[in-house]
Design an enzyme around this catalytic site. Sequence first.
Site, short mmCIF file in Angstrom:
data_model
loop_
_atom_site.label_atom_id
_atom_site.label_comp_id
_atom_site.label_asym_id
_atom_site.label_seq_id
_atom_site.Cartn_x
_atom_site.Cartn_y
_atom_site.Cartn_z
N HIS A 1 -10.64 9.84 5.56
CA HIS A 1 -11.51 9.03 4.70
C HIS A 1 -10.83 7.66 4.63
O HIS A 1 -10.02 7.40 3.75
CB HIS A 1 -11.64 9.68 3.32
CG HIS A 1 -12.33 8.81 2.30
ND1 HIS A 1 -13.63 8.42 2.42
CD2 HIS A 1 -11.89 8.25 1.15
CE1 HIS A 1 -13.97 7.66 1.39
NE2 HIS A 1 -12.92 7.55 0.60
N ARG B 1 -23.27 8.16 3.31
CA ARG B 1 -23.57 6.76 3.65
C ARG B 1 -24.19 6.67 5.04
O ARG B 1 -25.15 5.94 5.27
CB ARG B 1 -22.28 5.93 3.59
CG ARG B 1 -21.82 5.68 2.16
CD ARG B 1 -20.44 5.03 2.13
NE ARG B 1 -20.04 4.70 0.76
CZ ARG B 1 -18.80 4.64 0.33
NH1 ARG B 1 -17.79 4.87 1.18
NH2 ARG B 1 -18.53 4.31 -0.91
N ARG C 1 0.84 -1.21 0.00
CA ARG C 1 0.00 0.00 0.00
C ARG C 1 0.87 1.25 0.00
O ARG C 1 0.52 2.29 -0.54
CB ARG C 1 -0.91 0.00 1.23
CG ARG C 1 -2.09 -0.89 1.05
CD ARG C 1 -3.00 -0.83 2.23
NE ARG C 1 -3.76 0.42 2.26
CZ ARG C 1 -4.62 0.71 3.23
NH1 ARG C 1 -4.81 -0.10 4.21
NH2 ARG C 1 -5.28 1.85 3.19
N ASP D 1 -18.73 9.42 3.07
CA ASP D 1 -19.00 8.61 4.26
C ASP D 1 -20.19 9.21 5.03
O ASP D 1 -21.01 8.49 5.59
CB ASP D 1 -17.76 8.59 5.17
CG ASP D 1 -16.50 8.42 4.35
OD1 ASP D 1 -15.93 7.33 4.31
OD2 ASP D 1 -16.09 9.41 3.70
P1 NAD Z 1 -9.75 4.28 -12.57
O1 NAD Z 1 -8.58 3.39 -12.61
O2 NAD Z 1 -11.02 3.85 -13.22
O3 NAD Z 1 -9.35 5.70 -13.18
C1 NAD Z 1 -8.13 6.33 -12.95
C2 NAD Z 1 -7.80 7.09 -14.20
O4 NAD Z 1 -6.64 7.89 -13.97
C3 NAD Z 1 -7.45 6.17 -15.38
O5 NAD Z 1 -8.28 6.48 -16.48
C4 NAD Z 1 -6.00 6.48 -15.70
O6 NAD Z 1 -5.67 6.40 -17.06
C5 NAD Z 1 -5.91 7.91 -15.18
N1 NAD Z 1 -4.56 8.38 -14.93
C6 NAD Z 1 -3.50 7.72 -14.38
N2 NAD Z 1 -2.42 8.50 -14.35
C7 NAD Z 1 -2.79 9.69 -14.86
C8 NAD Z 1 -2.13 10.92 -15.10
N3 NAD Z 1 -0.84 11.08 -14.76
N4 NAD Z 1 -2.81 11.93 -15.67
C9 NAD Z 1 -4.11 11.78 -16.01
N5 NAD Z 1 -4.80 10.65 -15.81
C10 NAD Z 1 -4.15 9.63 -15.25
O7 NAD Z 1 -10.01 4.59 -11.03
P2 NAD Z 1 -11.36 5.19 -10.39
O8 NAD Z 1 -12.22 4.08 -9.95
O9 NAD Z 1 -11.89 6.25 -11.29
O10 NAD Z 1 -10.77 5.86 -9.07
C11 NAD Z 1 -9.94 7.00 -9.16
C12 NAD Z 1 -9.44 7.37 -7.78
O11 NAD Z 1 -10.54 7.82 -6.99
C13 NAD Z 1 -8.83 6.18 -7.00
O12 NAD Z 1 -7.70 6.61 -6.28
C14 NAD Z 1 -9.95 5.78 -6.06
O13 NAD Z 1 -9.46 5.12 -4.89
C15 NAD Z 1 -10.50 7.15 -5.74
N6 NAD Z 1 -11.84 7.16 -5.16
C16 NAD Z 1 -12.06 8.12 -4.23
C17 NAD Z 1 -13.30 8.24 -3.60
C18 NAD Z 1 -13.50 9.32 -2.58
O14 NAD Z 1 -14.55 9.40 -1.92
N7 NAD Z 1 -12.53 10.19 -2.41
C19 NAD Z 1 -14.31 7.34 -3.93
C20 NAD Z 1 -14.07 6.39 -4.91
C21 NAD Z 1 -12.82 6.29 -5.51
#
Ligand code: NAD
Length: 387
Positions: free
Chosen positions: A185, A161, A98, A158
């Site tokens: 979070h 939820r 991680r 959260d």
């Molecule tokens: P995903 O893998 O579907 O999308 C990530 C995208 O980022 C991909 O399309 C990838 O090509 C792009 N990417 C990678 N490096 C990049 C760069 N340098 N420049 C531009 N784009 C780039 O993932 P996801 O499911 O969309 O999740 C995205 C993030 O959001 C994760 O870190 C996830 O844990 C987080 N997330 C946060 C919350 C929240 O409440 N904060 C909730 C859900 C998910």
Amino acid sequence: MERTPGHFVPSKPVRVVVIGAGFVGSTYAYTLLLHDIADEICIIDVNRDKAVGQAMDLNHSMPLLKRTEIWAGDMDDVRDADVVMIAAGVNQKPGETRMDLLRRNAEIVGNVASEVGRIARNAIILVATNPVDVMTQVSMIRSGLPPSRVMGSGTALDTARLRYLVGRELGLDPRSVHAFVMGEHGDSEFVAWSRASVAGIDLLDWDGFYDAARKRIESEVRGAAYEVIEKKGATYFAPAMALMRITEAVVKDLRTVISVSAYLEGEYGIYDVYLGVPAVVGREGILRVLETPLSREELGKLQDSGRIVRDAVESTGALTEVLEMTARRQKPALVGASAFEASEEIWNTVGDTETGAGTSASTAVGAGADTRYGSKPKRAMRKPRQL
Ligand code: NAD
């Protein structure tokens, strides 16, 4: 007389730039579209085809909705952005720890934020990439923007939820439930039950809503993301909705109280770390962090959460890099300065917002000069409010 919140009239088309066109980024863009939040939505992804595909798909709904300009763009489009939402990131590789993932995402998010800070000093950065509190702090440092202009989605999701689950338990509309999840979070988040109420009636006194039910709900909230990810691979509908509401509060200057990831500068007795706390969100970003009176136990949980996030921020190499960079430039050491002051110092030293000469600052991923809680020489520890 003060202008009524929400009656803000923008002087130019509202532009939201989405960086990271994956599940979260694309659903967010769709949610913005459905709620008519922006006039322009620009989608950027390192995978250009993916960004183009998302823009095409969204554009095909245009005849059925109010017109919005949507395109797959590049960092130049950030220049006129009102909000830049960062959901770019990578997933854990087999065998990767991680901590490795944290460092890789810190680099991606940090580089993006650094570009945003260089190009669009007036934008509000909204971070979604996890671990969101850490990524938000990295974004603040690397962008050089003031902490008020950089926020994360924090515990907004959260909290949604929680309100849903409490509403279901009590047979009430979740919108009538007033309660907050606070802190990281992540696993150390907690429900501020001492402040939870319906129509002014404390939930701690609600007939039939006992400790066991509260514990069960709190654990469901904490485990929600794990469960959804296990069942369908990712969470994106509710996250996108929470991000949309934060964006709406910014672009319409609604001054909504949302539990975003906000930079604490003494609130709750915590310094220099981003945590999910109720804050007033408007056109200029975070207008005010609200210090909800907490019980002694809740306050302890918030401070523990702060330590966890702080340690994670430091593990990105932030402190070392910030200080090394300062030393290289032969500036006075920033020991005791806040992460923001450190980033500002670096920015002022090397940054050139127009020519791009400031990009060398982009190696300074991270945050948190040597400032553990209460150890800052410049500020006296304020006694946090307590019930
Ligand atoms: P995903 O893998 O579907 O999308 C990530 C995208 O980022 C991909 O399309 C990838 O090509 C792009 N990417 C990678 N490096 C990049 C760069 N340098 N420049 C531009 N784009 C780039 O993932 P996801 O499911 O969309 O999740 C995205 C993030 O959001 C994760 O870190 C996830 O844990 C987080 N997330 C946060 C919350 C929240 O409440 N904060 C909730 C859900 C998910």
